[in-house]
Design an enzyme around this catalytic site. Sequence first.
Site, PDB file in Angstrom:
ATOM      1  N   CYS A  94       4.795   1.791  -4.557  1.00 49.72           N
ATOM      2  CA  CYS A  94       3.716   1.548  -3.598  1.00 49.72           C
ATOM      3  C   CYS A  94       4.193   1.324  -2.157  1.00 49.72           C
ATOM      4  O   CYS A  94       4.571   2.270  -1.495  1.00 49.72           O
ATOM      5  CB  CYS A  94       2.853   0.397  -4.110  1.00 49.72           C
ATOM      6  SG  CYS A  94       1.207   0.388  -3.386  1.00 49.72           S
ATOM      7  N   ARG A 128     -10.099   0.438  -0.436  1.00 49.78           N
ATOM      8  CA  ARG A 128      -8.892   0.327  -1.257  1.00 49.78           C
ATOM      9  C   ARG A 128      -9.047   1.102  -2.566  1.00 49.78           C
ATOM     10  O   ARG A 128     -10.152   1.184  -3.110  1.00 49.78           O
ATOM     11  CB  ARG A 128      -8.591  -1.134  -1.586  1.00 49.78           C
ATOM     12  CG  ARG A 128      -8.245  -1.976  -0.409  1.00 49.78           C
ATOM     13  CD  ARG A 128      -7.734  -3.341  -0.840  1.00 49.78           C
ATOM     14  NE  ARG A 128      -6.356  -3.276  -1.329  1.00 49.78           N
ATOM     15  CZ  ARG A 128      -5.299  -3.243  -0.527  1.00 49.78           C
ATOM     16  NH1 ARG A 128      -5.451  -3.296   0.785  1.00 49.78           N
ATOM     17  NH2 ARG A 128      -4.087  -3.187  -1.031  1.00 49.78           N
ATOM     18  N   HIS A 192       1.829   0.233 -10.291  1.00 49.10           N
ATOM     19  CA  HIS A 192       2.308  -1.120 -10.589  1.00 49.10           C
ATOM     20  C   HIS A 192       2.019  -1.346 -12.069  1.00 49.10           C
ATOM     21  O   HIS A 192       1.461  -0.500 -12.745  1.00 49.10           O
ATOM     22  CB  HIS A 192       1.497  -2.172  -9.814  1.00 49.10           C
ATOM     23  CG  HIS A 192       1.667  -2.138  -8.346  1.00 49.10           C
ATOM     24  ND1 HIS A 192       2.753  -2.677  -7.701  1.00 49.10           N
ATOM     25  CD2 HIS A 192       0.853  -1.684  -7.367  1.00 49.10           C
ATOM     26  CE1 HIS A 192       2.603  -2.552  -6.396  1.00 49.10           C
ATOM     27  NE2 HIS A 192       1.457  -1.943  -6.156  1.00 49.10           N
TER      28      HIS A 192
HETATM   29  N1  GLN Z   1       0.145  -2.368   1.848  1.00 49.43           N
HETATM   30  C1  GLN Z   1       0.109  -1.125   1.209  1.00 49.43           C
HETATM   31  C2  GLN Z   1      -1.296  -0.552   1.031  1.00 49.43           C
HETATM   32  O1  GLN Z   1      -2.261  -1.272   0.893  1.00 49.43           O
HETATM   33  C3  GLN Z   1       0.843  -1.224  -0.104  1.00 49.43           C
HETATM   34  C4  GLN Z   1       0.171  -2.083  -1.127  1.00 49.43           C
HETATM   35  C5  GLN Z   1       0.963  -2.180  -2.401  1.00 49.43           C
HETATM   36  O2  GLN Z   1       2.200  -2.144  -2.384  1.00 49.43           O
HETATM   37  N2  GLN Z   1       0.273  -2.374  -3.501  1.00 49.43           N
HETATM   38  O3  GLN Z   1      -1.427   0.646   1.032  1.00 49.43           O
END
Ligand code: GLN
Length: 250
Positions: A94, A128, A192
């Site tokens: 990520c 998101r 993840h």
């Molecule tokens: N900050 C990054 C995003 O929101 C990565 C988030 C993450 O590693 N889960 O895209």
Amino acid sequence: MDVLKIAWLYPDLLELYGDRGNILAFRHRGTELGLDIKVDKFGVGEFFEAKAYDLVFLGGGADQDQSLFYNDLISRKIDFKEAMAAGTVFLLICGGYQLFGEYYLDSNGNKIDGLGIFNFYTIPGEKRSIGYLSIETEIEGQKMVLTGFENHRGQTIGVDTPLGKVLAGSGNMVGGGFEGFIDKHTIGTYLHGPLLARNPELTDLIIGWMCQRKNINADFSLSNSSSLEKEAKKQVLREQGLANYLDLVK
Ligand code: GLN
């Protein structure tokens, strides 16, 4: 006992959703295979030579945490490129994945230069991407279905060699249909969960790459005590209406 060496970068800043579980999965499977997995942690300002390691690991992180190590990360570009050329495996989750591209445009509109080792880039999405993510991939002739959990706003664009095809979830980009990145022995992914505890066949594949680099012969037919993980993965696939992929969970 044969030794494999892992460098874990920014463990305190890049540790979202149990990404440290990937290190535990390496250790667990390493023990089963009779390998000694040594893990060294490196933070901002702590020098190491990446090519002295069999694998470099970076987890994911929130935007504000990522900003604390940008400069340090960028200073490691030449070392990382040399290590990749020398066969060091890179596993990037990520936030760690995003920063190996050209740039990262964060949620506040700040443009942060990435390492620029690969030519993808990341911009904020309208909302998101959160939830289970399942993908289908084929690496070195081995077909796999990988599952995990994604939570990112960044949408990664311009990936020429994705890790896999999205079966359910967003992956690199909402509606784009592809997930992650693979180039030789570098894998970047939004999975993840942690990735390797959920996907033991990928753990074996990556440990195999590390062994190749050192000419170590490990017997991967040795029983893998991961039946629970496999059942957990099957359950995610069933819940996502992907029961026709259960046969790929070996
Ligand atoms: N900050 C990054 C995003 O929101 C990565 C988030 C993450 O590693 N889960 O895209």
